[in-house]
Design a protein around this motif. Structure first.
Motif, mmCIF file in Angstrom:
data_model
loop_
_atom_site.group_PDB
_atom_site.id
_atom_site.type_symbol
_atom_site.label_atom_id
_atom_site.label_comp_id
_atom_site.label_asym_id
_atom_site.label_seq_id
_atom_site.Cartn_x
_atom_site.Cartn_y
_atom_site.Cartn_z
ATOM 1 N N TRP A 1 0.832 -1.212 0.000
ATOM 2 C CA TRP A 1 0.000 0.000 0.000
ATOM 3 C C TRP A 1 0.863 1.258 0.000
ATOM 4 O O TRP A 1 0.574 2.226 -0.701
ATOM 5 C CB TRP A 1 -0.932 -0.015 1.207
ATOM 6 C CG TRP A 1 -1.889 1.143 1.246
ATOM 7 C CD1 TRP A 1 -1.802 2.271 2.000
ATOM 8 C CD2 TRP A 1 -3.094 1.268 0.480
ATOM 9 N NE1 TRP A 1 -2.872 3.094 1.765
ATOM 10 C CE2 TRP A 1 -3.687 2.507 0.838
ATOM 11 C CE3 TRP A 1 -3.736 0.459 -0.451
ATOM 12 C CZ2 TRP A 1 -4.873 2.955 0.279
ATOM 13 C CZ3 TRP A 1 -4.924 0.904 -1.011
ATOM 14 C CH2 TRP A 1 -5.472 2.133 -0.649
ATOM 15 N N SER A 2 1.951 1.239 0.765
ATOM 16 C CA SER A 2 2.822 2.417 0.832
ATOM 17 C C SER A 2 3.563 2.646 -0.478
ATOM 18 O O SER A 2 4.010 3.758 -0.763
ATOM 19 C CB SER A 2 3.834 2.265 1.978
ATOM 20 O OG SER A 2 4.668 1.140 1.758
ATOM 21 N N GLY A 3 3.669 1.600 -1.313
ATOM 22 C CA GLY A 3 4.344 1.755 -2.598
ATOM 23 C C GLY A 3 3.458 2.274 -3.704
ATOM 24 O O GLY A 3 3.941 2.588 -4.802
ATOM 25 N N LEU A 4 2.161 2.390 -3.443
ATOM 26 C CA LEU A 4 1.240 2.896 -4.454
ATOM 27 C C LEU A 4 1.279 4.409 -4.531
ATOM 28 O O LEU A 4 1.583 5.094 -3.545
ATOM 29 C CB LEU A 4 -0.201 2.449 -4.130
ATOM 30 C CG LEU A 4 -0.493 0.953 -4.097
ATOM 31 C CD1 LEU A 4 -1.944 0.711 -3.717
ATOM 32 C CD2 LEU A 4 -0.175 0.303 -5.438
ATOM 33 N N THR A 5 0.966 4.934 -5.707
ATOM 34 C CA THR A 5 0.816 6.380 -5.836
ATOM 35 C C THR A 5 -0.507 6.795 -5.196
ATOM 36 O O THR A 5 -1.371 5.970 -4.897
ATOM 37 C CB THR A 5 0.816 6.803 -7.311
ATOM 38 O OG1 THR A 5 -0.349 6.255 -7.959
ATOM 39 C CG2 THR A 5 2.067 6.315 -8.018
ATOM 40 N N GLU A 6 -0.684 8.086 -4.968
ATOM 41 C CA GLU A 6 -1.927 8.585 -4.383
ATOM 42 C C GLU A 6 -3.126 8.243 -5.260
ATOM 43 O O GLU A 6 -4.200 7.894 -4.763
ATOM 44 C CB GLU A 6 -1.837 10.106 -4.180
ATOM 45 C CG GLU A 6 -2.915 10.683 -3.289
ATOM 46 C CD GLU A 6 -2.733 10.318 -1.830
ATOM 47 O OE1 GLU A 6 -3.724 10.401 -1.084
ATOM 48 O OE2 GLU A 6 -1.619 9.933 -1.428
ATOM 49 N N GLY A 7 -2.928 8.331 -6.577
ATOM 50 C CA GLY A 7 -4.004 7.988 -7.495
ATOM 51 C C GLY A 7 -4.370 6.522 -7.432
ATOM 52 O O GLY A 7 -5.547 6.159 -7.500
ATOM 53 N N GLU A 8 -3.381 5.647 -7.302
ATOM 54 C CA GLU A 8 -3.641 4.218 -7.209
ATOM 55 C C GLU A 8 -4.334 3.858 -5.902
ATOM 56 O O GLU A 8 -5.131 2.923 -5.853
ATOM 57 C CB GLU A 8 -2.332 3.440 -7.355
ATOM 58 C CG GLU A 8 -1.750 3.495 -8.766
ATOM 59 C CD GLU A 8 -0.358 2.904 -8.843
ATOM 60 O OE1 GLU A 8 0.036 2.454 -9.937
ATOM 61 O OE2 GLU A 8 0.354 2.886 -7.806
ATOM 62 N N ARG A 9 -4.060 4.624 -4.847
ATOM 63 C CA ARG A 9 -4.734 4.367 -3.574
ATOM 64 C C ARG A 9 -6.213 4.741 -3.643
ATOM 65 O O ARG A 9 -7.026 4.176 -2.911
ATOM 66 C CB ARG A 9 -4.055 5.147 -2.456
ATOM 67 C CG ARG A 9 -2.659 4.667 -2.133
ATOM 68 C CD ARG A 9 -2.033 5.509 -1.042
ATOM 69 N NE ARG A 9 -0.625 5.177 -0.858
ATOM 70 C CZ ARG A 9 0.181 5.799 -0.007
ATOM 71 N NH1 ARG A 9 -0.287 6.775 0.754
ATOM 72 N NH2 ARG A 9 1.452 5.436 0.083
#
Length: 345
Positions: A132-140
């Protein structure tokens, strides 16, 4: 903002426009064919294999009255306003939470020690946290939207749920449940290809849109546009007296696509199977709007072109005027909410 890295389009997103009469006629033709010909000459086709949850649904065109638009219109205005009001409050609470964490920074080291002791005992949660921490803000933002759409897609596969799905997860201007489906149909897909195409396009544009708007404003625009697109579909069906059910996320996705293509018209887009062929985002949104306009004027019935136009218009409006004249003037709302919440302690 560089968007070329994250944008590739394989298929235009679409909102399914299901004409129940068409499905019913298919089944009727198969049954008549079985009666008229000798049983030995009839192909072994089970009529029930052609049936879908929509086959037994009958919509009376006489119920498509202009007066039916009053309630959906009021719902659209109220829900859209609530979306952006909620997005403003959500943004405030995120900022307030960040300020609290900064004030409690001396306790951060101790808390980290406690948390690390807990996560080390659960490898799965630890891996999920790293992912989860490796995702971009958009992917979250995209991930929970996609998960909801997949959950509803599998709900369609459960025969016991299908009456409820037809009642609440398909927008229909002749239905007794006319408002709630305007929201829930935005997360509803019956076709796997429909779901895949819509989620691919949303994923392609969500990173750039969230980077520009912020996750709160992005979600407010997405939800509001879904309802606006449903209302546009209602208007078209009532004016043209064309009964039918609609479902799919493409109205909301068209708003995101319309926003990005209007805000960044010079961004180069490409088709995944034709990487050498590129075009500007400005040209892409003009072509899509032109195609859907032709679909509305010529009465094409495979896609819900009116819903597409409603969503695209919502995104274009927000890029040209909404962000500047509505979102940027939300100060009084934030001040009032801050007064209710009180000072940070």
């Amino acid at each position: 903002m560089a968007l070329s890295r994250m944008i590739r389009i394989s298929n235009l997103c679409f909102k399914e426009n299901i004409l129940v009469q068409k499905h019913s006629s298919k089944i009727k033709n198969v049954r008549n064919f079985r009666k008229d010909r000798n049983i030995n000459e009839v192909p072994k086709v089970n009529p029930d294999s052609l049936a879908t949850p929509f086959s037994k649904t009958h919509i009376d065109p006489g119920k498509l009255r202009v007066g039916n638009l009053v309630k959906p219109f009021l719902f659209t205005v109220g829900f859209s306003g609530a979306c952006f009001l909620g997005a403003s409050i959500w943004e405030y609470e995120n900022m307030r939470g960040h300020a609290k964490r900064m004030l409690k920074k001396p306790m951060k080291f101790f808390k980290r020690q406690v948390d690390s002791g807990y996560t080390s005992t659960n490898a799965i949660l630890k891996e999920l946290k790293i992912w989860w921490s490796g995702l971009t803000e958009g992917e979250r933002v995209f991930a929970p939207i996609c998960a909801l759409n997949i959950l509803v897609f599998f709900a369609w596969r459960v025969p016991r749920f299908q009456p409820t799905m037809l009642r609440y997860f398909c927008s229909n201007p002749a239905s007794q449940n006319i408002c709630i489906p305007m929201v829930l149909s935005t997360f509803s897909h019956y076709s796997g290809l429909h779901l895949l195409a819509n989620m691919y396009v949303l994923h392609s544009f969500s990173t750039g849109a969230v980077h520009s708007l912020g996750k709160e404003q992005f979600l407010g625009l997405y939800m509001a546009a879904g309802v606006v697109s449903s209302f546009t579909s209602y208007m078209y069906k009532i004016i043209t007296k064309q009964p039918g059910l609609s479902l799919g996320a493409s109205g909301a996705i068209m708003a995101i696509l319309g926003y990005v293509c209007t805000q960044y018209p010079d961004t180069r887009l490409g088709i995944i199977f034709l990487p050498v062929f590129t075009f500007s985002a400005g040209a892409a949104i003009k072509f899509i709007v032109g195609l859907d306009t032709a679909g509305v004027l010529l009465g094409w019935k495979f896609f819900d072109h009116a819903a597409h136009l409603g969503g695209a218009a919502c995104g274009i409006f927000w890029a040209l005027w909404g962000n500047q004249y509505i979102w940027q003037n939300r100060g009084p709302v934030l001040q009032y909410w801050h007064h209710l919440r009180g000072s940070i302690k």
